[in-house]
Every structure is written in C-alpha cells, then in structure tokens.
Design an enzyme around this catalytic site. Structure first.
Site, PDB file in Angstrom:
ATOM      1  N   GLY A 226       2.951   2.139  10.757  1.00  0.00           N
ATOM      2  CA  GLY A 226       4.001   3.145  10.595  1.00  0.00           C
ATOM      3  C   GLY A 226       4.774   3.468  11.864  1.00  0.00           C
ATOM      4  O   GLY A 226       5.492   4.456  11.921  1.00  0.00           O
TER       5      GLY A 226
ATOM      6  N   HIS B 172      -9.336   1.553   5.213  1.00  0.00           N
ATOM      7  CA  HIS B 172      -8.044   1.696   5.897  1.00  0.00           C
ATOM      8  C   HIS B 172      -8.212   2.651   7.081  1.00  0.00           C
ATOM      9  O   HIS B 172      -8.978   3.610   6.999  1.00  0.00           O
ATOM     10  CB  HIS B 172      -6.996   2.227   4.915  1.00  0.00           C
TER      11      HIS B 172
ATOM     12  N   SER C 225       3.539  -2.239  10.309  1.00  0.00           N
ATOM     13  CA  SER C 225       4.980  -2.373  10.534  1.00  0.00           C
ATOM     14  C   SER C 225       5.537  -3.738  10.147  1.00  0.00           C
ATOM     15  O   SER C 225       6.448  -4.251  10.814  1.00  0.00           O
ATOM     16  CB  SER C 225       5.332  -2.035  11.988  1.00  0.00           C
TER      17      SER C 225
ATOM     18  N   GLU D 130      -5.298  -4.618  10.780  1.00  0.00           N
ATOM     19  CA  GLU D 130      -4.196  -3.675  10.981  1.00  0.00           C
ATOM     20  C   GLU D 130      -4.434  -2.898  12.272  1.00  0.00           C
ATOM     21  O   GLU D 130      -5.229  -1.939  12.281  1.00  0.00           O
ATOM     22  CB  GLU D 130      -4.131  -2.678   9.823  1.00  0.00           C
TER      23      GLU D 130
ATOM     24  N   GLY E 123       2.885  -1.206   4.240  1.00  0.00           N
ATOM     25  CA  GLY E 123       2.954   0.207   3.879  1.00  0.00           C
ATOM     26  C   GLY E 123       4.375   0.614   3.551  1.00  0.00           C
ATOM     27  O   GLY E 123       4.880   0.393   2.453  1.00  0.00           O
ATOM     28  N   GLY E 124       5.064   1.197   4.534  1.00  0.00           N
ATOM     29  CA  GLY E 124       6.398   1.758   4.333  1.00  0.00           C
ATOM     30  C   GLY E 124       7.364   0.836   3.603  1.00  0.00           C
ATOM     31  O   GLY E 124       8.082   1.276   2.687  1.00  0.00           O
TER      32      GLY E 124
ATOM     33  N   GLU F 222      -6.511   4.978   8.161  1.00  0.00           N
ATOM     34  CA  GLU F 222      -6.249   6.396   7.864  1.00  0.00           C
ATOM     35  C   GLU F 222      -7.487   7.044   7.247  1.00  0.00           C
ATOM     36  O   GLU F 222      -7.769   8.219   7.493  1.00  0.00           O
ATOM     37  CB  GLU F 222      -5.015   6.519   6.948  1.00  0.00           C
TER      38      GLU F 222
ATOM     39  N   ASN G 240       0.870  -1.179   0.000  1.00  0.00           N
ATOM     40  CA  ASN G 240       0.000   0.000   0.000  1.00  0.00           C
ATOM     41  C   ASN G 240       0.907   1.229   0.000  1.00  0.00           C
ATOM     42  O   ASN G 240       1.518   1.550   1.012  1.00  0.00           O
ATOM     43  CB  ASN G 240      -0.888  -0.050   1.257  1.00  0.00           C
ATOM     44  N   TRP G 241       0.976   1.886  -1.137  1.00  0.00           N
ATOM     45  CA  TRP G 241       1.907   3.019  -1.263  1.00  0.00           C
ATOM     46  C   TRP G 241       1.366   4.297  -0.627  1.00  0.00           C
ATOM     47  O   TRP G 241       2.062   5.298  -0.552  1.00  0.00           O
ATOM     48  CB  TRP G 241       2.229   3.268  -2.743  1.00  0.00           C
ATOM     49  N   LYS G 242       0.097   4.285  -0.225  1.00  0.00           N
ATOM     50  CA  LYS G 242      -0.520   5.484   0.370  1.00  0.00           C
ATOM     51  C   LYS G 242      -0.296   6.698  -0.547  1.00  0.00           C
ATOM     52  O   LYS G 242      -0.264   6.525  -1.769  1.00  0.00           O
ATOM     53  CB  LYS G 242       0.022   5.702   1.784  1.00  0.00           C
TER      54      LYS G 242
HETATM   55  P1  PGA Z   1       3.075   0.200   7.572  1.00  0.00           P
HETATM   56  O1  PGA Z   1       1.600   0.478   7.006  1.00  0.00           O
HETATM   57  O2  PGA Z   1       3.544  -1.107   6.984  1.00  0.00           O
HETATM   58  O3  PGA Z   1       3.884   1.375   7.111  1.00  0.00           O
HETATM   59  O4  PGA Z   1       2.956   0.113   9.059  1.00  0.00           O
HETATM   60  C1  PGA Z   1       0.680  -0.562   6.833  1.00  0.00           C
HETATM   61  C2  PGA Z   1      -0.620  -0.040   6.306  1.00  0.00           C
HETATM   62  O5  PGA Z   1      -1.053   1.051   6.722  1.00  0.00           O
HETATM   63  O6  PGA Z   1      -1.252  -0.671   5.448  1.00  0.00           O
END
Ligand code: PGA
Length: 252
Positions: free
Chosen positions: A170, A93, A209, A164, A230-231, A95, A10-12
């Site tokens: 993150g 998600h 993470s 999640e 994500g990251g 966010e 997930n590149w956000k």
């Molecule tokens: P992260 O994000 O791997 O950077 O913790 C995961 C996500 O939000 O899907």
C-alpha cells in the site's frame, strides 16, 4: 498444481454489494485470459455473492480461525468459508500478523485448518523495513516459512506462498527486481528443503504495490509465479491490466 500465473486480488476490508459489478467484470474478462489463473478474496460478507455472480475466477477468504467451530465471537472457520463457496483462503497476511498479533504458529494452525476443510491456502510472509535495512530479509522470511507452513503428504499441491515485504504494501514502493529475484530464489530453496520434489511446483506470488505499470517487470522475474494484489484489485480496469500483463509475459 497449475503452473499458470496466479493473480489474486485481496480486497481487504473493502467492498459492499455494489462491488459485485467489479467482480462480474473481472470474471467476464478472466474468461478471455485462459493463460492466467485469476481469483479474488473479497470480505467474508461477499464470498457467497461473488461465488454466485462469477463463473470463471476463484473466490477465497482473507483469513480463517484455526478451530472448526466454537465460542469464538466474530471469527470465521475454514469450513464456513468453504460452505460459503470459497476455493481457498489467505492466511498470515502481514496486516493480521501486525494488527492481530498472529505468530508463525498461529498462521500454521490456520493453514492446517484451511487444508483440513478442503481449501487451498495462500500463506503470506515478508520482512519489515527495519529487517530489510538490517540485511536480515532472507533470514527472517526463511524463519517465517519454517514456522508458518503446514507440512505433510499432499500439502504442497494446495499451497501457495505469497512474499509481501511489509514496507511495500500500500505504499507504492517496491523492492528492486534483483531483491525480488533473490528473495524468490531463497524461498524456492526453503520450499525444496521442506517439501522435497513437490516443493518445485509451489507457486510463489509477489505482493506489495503491484500495479499495471510494474506488473510485467515483476512477473518476468524467475520464480515469481503470480501476484497478490491489494489496492489495484479494487477496480476491474486496474486488476485486469495486471492479469493482461501476466498473460503477455507468457506470450513473449
Ligand atoms: P497492495 O496490497 O497491492 O495494496 O500493496 C497487497 C497486499 O497487501 O496483499
């Protein structure tokens, strides 16, 4: 539904055209890892280009509107994601839930729209740190599932659930392996209840993470069917290390 581990990046809100280099590298290497199903959810502006540049991996959106079209400035419909070359979309998600105030029923409507447009859908759920500290994590997630998941015939085949924990996204913090196992078992029970027999085939991803150095341990947990990353999905090197860990897990 495939039972291969599903590793989704997930590149956000990250990624200009230069990131296509990473996507191409991920795609080329994914061909060498047939024991995992690999996908990327880039920002909407890159979906079409990724689809064009990649032959093996899945490509998807990070969100969609619940309506097919209309006066919703700035929004993107599931049909548009599909038209741009998406195979699936993420919805719900944390966010989006936190920053855009999305409720379980909004998420459910978006998931239904995605399915109606012919996309697969990854529905995200997860508790906050306060909810975990109060011992309410299992209950909160089960309530989110009840309210967010689309129901009906043929839904389970195109559905993935991503657990999640909000506090793990993150932050470099992850729940204990025991807590991940307990949550995934609890999610499986809820899916069995909602979808009866079809529930057992729905993959449940862990996200929050996930990195090369914890992926093997997390992916080995029973009922963890993959990872939402994500990251660590922003570079081919770190993402492919997670894909490699998923495949090594099968070989063991
Ligand atoms: P992260 O994000 O791997 O950077 O913790 C995961 C996500 O939000 O899907």
């Amino acid at each position: 539904m495939s039972n291969l581990p599903y590793i989704v990046g997930n590149w956000k809100m990250n990624g200009l055209r230069a990131m296509l280099t990473e996507a191409r590298a991920i795609d080329r290497s994914a061909a060498r890892y047939p024991k995992a199903q690999v996908a990327l959810a880039p920002p909407t502006t890159l979906i079409f280009r990724l689809r064009d540049a990649c032959a093996v991996i899945g490509v998807g959106g990070q969100d969609c509107h619940s309506e097919e079209s209309g006066a919703y400035t700035g929004d993107v419909s599931a049909a548009m994601l599909k038209d741009a070359g998406s195979d699936f979309t993420i919805v719900g998600h944390s966010e989006r839930r936190a920053i855009h105030g999305e409720t379980d029923s909004t998420v459910k409507a978006k998931a239904e729209a995605a399915l109606a447009a012919g996309l697969g859908v990854i529905v995200c759920v997860g508790e906050t740190e306060d909810e975990r500290d109060a011992g309410k994590a299992l209950k909160i997630v089960s309530k989110q599932l009840d309210g967010s998941l689309p129901k009906g015939e043929g839904v389970a085949e195109r559905l993935t659930v991503a657990y999640e924990p909000v506090w793990a996204i993150g932050t470099g913090r992850v729940p204990s392996i025991e807590d991940i196992a307990a949550m995934h078992q609890s999610i499986r029970k809820t899916l069995d209840k909602i979808y009866t027999d079809a529930g057992s085939d729905i993959r449940i991803l862990y996200g929050g993470s996930v990195k090369a150095d914890n992926a093997s341990e997390i992916l080995a947990v029973s009922e963890v069917g993959g990872a939402l990353v994500g990251g660590a999905s922003l570079s081919a090197e770190s993402f492919l290390a997670i894909v490699g860990a998923a495949c090594a897990e099968i070989d063991d």
